[in-house]
Design a protein around this motif. Structure first.
Motif, PDB file in Angstrom:
ATOM      1  N   PHE A  28     -29.771 -21.756  17.466  1.00 11.07           N
ATOM      2  CA  PHE A  28     -29.093 -20.668  16.753  1.00 11.07           C
ATOM      3  C   PHE A  28     -28.321 -21.238  15.576  1.00 11.07           C
ATOM      4  N   ARG A  29     -28.250 -20.419  14.525  1.00  7.12           N
ATOM      5  CA  ARG A  29     -27.443 -20.757  13.366  1.00  7.12           C
ATOM      6  C   ARG A  29     -26.567 -19.541  13.074  1.00  7.12           C
ATOM      7  N   VAL A  30     -25.260 -19.699  13.168  1.00  9.87           N
ATOM      8  CA  VAL A  30     -24.309 -18.605  13.002  1.00  9.87           C
ATOM      9  C   VAL A  30     -23.570 -18.828  11.687  1.00  9.87           C
ATOM     10  N   GLU A  31     -23.539 -17.770  10.863  1.00 13.05           N
ATOM     11  CA  GLU A  31     -23.031 -17.944   9.502  1.00 13.05           C
ATOM     12  C   GLU A  31     -22.019 -16.883   9.105  1.00 13.05           C
ATOM     13  N   ASN A  32     -21.149 -17.239   8.157  1.00 14.25           N
ATOM     14  CA  ASN A  32     -20.333 -16.263   7.415  1.00 14.25           C
ATOM     15  C   ASN A  32     -19.523 -15.336   8.302  1.00 14.25           C
ATOM     16  N   GLY A  33     -18.966 -15.886   9.389  1.00 19.39           N
ATOM     17  CA  GLY A  33     -18.101 -15.090  10.247  1.00 19.39           C
ATOM     18  C   GLY A  33     -18.820 -14.205  11.237  1.00 19.39           C
ATOM     19  N   ALA A  34     -20.119 -14.328  11.348  1.00 23.50           N
ATOM     20  CA  ALA A  34     -20.883 -13.540  12.323  1.00 23.50           C
ATOM     21  C   ALA A  34     -20.600 -14.030  13.743  1.00 23.50           C
ATOM     22  N   THR A  35     -21.053 -13.223  14.717  1.00 22.04           N
ATOM     23  CA  THR A  35     -20.781 -13.495  16.134  1.00 22.04           C
ATOM     24  C   THR A  35     -22.072 -13.560  16.942  1.00 22.04           C
ATOM     25  N   LEU A  36     -22.166 -14.573  17.757  1.00 20.42           N
ATOM     26  CA  LEU A  36     -23.228 -14.687  18.755  1.00 20.42           C
ATOM     27  C   LEU A  36     -22.579 -14.580  20.124  1.00 20.42           C
ATOM     28  N   ARG A  37     -23.098 -13.673  20.959  1.00 24.47           N
ATOM     29  CA  ARG A  37     -22.489 -13.532  22.283  1.00 24.47           C
ATOM     30  C   ARG A  37     -23.517 -13.284  23.369  1.00 24.47           C
ATOM     31  N   ASN A  38     -23.117 -13.597  24.606  1.00 20.30           N
ATOM     32  CA  ASN A  38     -23.905 -13.263  25.788  1.00 20.30           C
ATOM     33  C   ASN A  38     -25.308 -13.874  25.761  1.00 20.30           C
ATOM     34  N   ALA A  39     -25.366 -15.189  25.797  1.00 21.02           N
ATOM     35  CA  ALA A  39     -26.668 -15.863  25.818  1.00 21.02           C
ATOM     36  C   ALA A  39     -26.565 -17.176  26.577  1.00 21.02           C
ATOM     37  N   ILE A  40     -27.733 -17.600  27.053  1.00 22.10           N
ATOM     38  CA  ILE A  40     -27.871 -18.872  27.767  1.00 22.10           C
ATOM     39  C   ILE A  40     -28.907 -19.688  27.006  1.00 22.10           C
ATOM     40  N   LEU A  41     -28.577 -20.918  26.690  1.00 19.29           N
ATOM     41  CA  LEU A  41     -29.553 -21.820  26.072  1.00 19.29           C
ATOM     42  C   LEU A  41     -30.224 -22.590  27.211  1.00 19.29           C
ATOM     43  N   GLY A  42     -31.532 -22.540  27.245  1.00 19.40           N
ATOM     44  CA  GLY A  42     -32.283 -23.102  28.369  1.00 19.40           C
ATOM     45  C   GLY A  42     -32.328 -24.614  28.385  1.00 19.40           C
ATOM     46  N   ASN A  43     -33.234 -25.118  29.162  1.00 18.27           N
ATOM     47  CA  ASN A  43     -33.228 -26.534  29.524  1.00 18.27           C
ATOM     48  C   ASN A  43     -33.491 -27.480  28.347  1.00 18.27           C
ATOM     49  N   ASN A  44     -34.189 -27.016  27.325  1.00 16.27           N
ATOM     50  CA  ASN A  44     -34.347 -27.829  26.112  1.00 16.27           C
ATOM     51  C   ASN A  44     -33.227 -27.448  25.148  1.00 16.27           C
ATOM     52  N   GLY A  45     -32.178 -28.271  25.102  1.00 13.76           N
ATOM     53  CA  GLY A  45     -30.973 -27.930  24.331  1.00 13.76           C
ATOM     54  C   GLY A  45     -31.068 -28.195  22.846  1.00 13.76           C
ATOM     55  N   VAL A  46     -32.138 -28.823  22.394  1.00 13.76           N
ATOM     56  CA  VAL A  46     -32.339 -29.209  20.975  1.00 13.76           C
ATOM     57  C   VAL A  46     -31.020 -29.572  20.276  1.00 13.76           C
ATOM     58  N   ASP A  47     -30.756 -29.040  19.059  1.00 13.55           N
ATOM     59  CA  ASP A  47     -29.470 -29.359  18.408  1.00 13.55           C
ATOM     60  C   ASP A  47     -28.473 -28.206  18.572  1.00 13.55           C
ATOM     61  N   GLY A  48     -28.650 -27.410  19.630  1.00 18.82           N
ATOM     62  CA  GLY A  48     -27.633 -26.444  20.022  1.00 18.82           C
ATOM     63  C   GLY A  48     -27.432 -25.315  19.023  1.00 18.82           C
ATOM     64  N   VAL A  49     -26.164 -25.111  18.630  1.00 14.92           N
ATOM     65  CA  VAL A  49     -25.759 -24.025  17.737  1.00 14.92           C
ATOM     66  C   VAL A  49     -25.129 -24.647  16.493  1.00 14.92           C
ATOM     67  N   HIS A  50     -25.557 -24.222  15.316  1.00 15.08           N
ATOM     68  CA  HIS A  50     -24.940 -24.680  14.062  1.00 15.08           C
ATOM     69  C   HIS A  50     -24.117 -23.551  13.448  1.00 15.08           C
TER      70      HIS A  50
END
Ligand code: DGU
Ligand code: CA
Ligand code: CA
Ligand code: CA
Length: 195
Positions: A47-69
């Motif tokens: 996930f990439r979260v930008e400009n004050g936006a909101t990400l909510r209510n999620a689970i990142l599965g077993n391949n965590g890659v580079d997570g959330v930017h």
């Protein structure tokens, strides 16, 4: 904290550019297009979260890659990293990032990676089993301000807060620590915290 309501595969980074993206407590599973969740620095985020936006209510599965930017500030609420990848989240450009109600486990190195002058407010977090809770990008001297509150931090191989900047500030309050290593590593202008 979410119980998974189903799963979604992610073959390109999900961009959250305004408003709120509600994951409905689904488990998001990155494919190998994004990376393998190891220590390779070239991976993409889920996930990439930008400009004050909101990400909510999620689970990142077993391949965590580079997570959330995060770019230019953003918010993350009620989120779980099942198996932290290269790192759990990165602040990539300046802004204020607010994170609350998160759990991250099974990393190898960092939970939080801070690559730009920014403020991070993180509360109600559970972080277990990785090298360190937070790292300001090695060799950088910009100022970060970190407020961590009501976190449970355990089994950090190295410690909690690390910087090379003598202008950065970090504090941990109202938290529980177990086998969490050194509280403050490096040249912080101010760094406080205890269990
Ligand atoms: O300077 O930027 O590990 O964001 C070298 C690189 C490295 C970053 C960092 C990250 O520090 O890739 O995960
Ligand atoms: Ca890294
Ligand atoms: Ca990274
Ligand atoms: Ca892992």
């Amino acid at each position: 904290t979410c119980s998974s309501t189903g799963s979604v595969s992610v073959s390109s980074t999900i961009r959250v550019t305004s408003g709120t993206y509600d994951g409905g407590c689904r488990t998001y599973n990155p494919t190998s297009d994004l990376g393998s969740g190891d220590q390779d620095e070239g991976q993409d985020p889920a996930f990439r979260v930008e400009n004050g936006a909101t990400l909510r209510n999620a689970i990142l599965g077993n391949n965590g890659v580079d997570g959330v930017h995060f770019y230019n500030g953003g918010n993350l609420e009620n989120f779980r990293w099942t198996n932290v990848g290269e790192d759990a989240f990165t602040i990539k450009s300046s802004g204020t990032v607010n994170i609350t109600g998160v759990t991250g486990v099974s990393g190898e190195d960092k939970f939080a990676q801070i690559n730009a002058a920014s403020t991070l407010n993180i509360s109600n977090c559970i972080v277990d089993g990785m090298g360190k809770f937070l790292r300001q990008n090695g060799g950088t001297t910009f100022k970060i301000t970190v407020n961590a509150d009501r976190c449970q931090i355990s089994n950090m191989g190295e410690g909690i807060f690390r910087t090379d900047s003598s202008s950065s500030v970090a504090r941990l309050t109202n938290s529980r620590l177990r086998n969490s290593g050194t509280m403050c590593i490096g040249s912080w202008a101010s760094c406080t915290g205890s269990g």
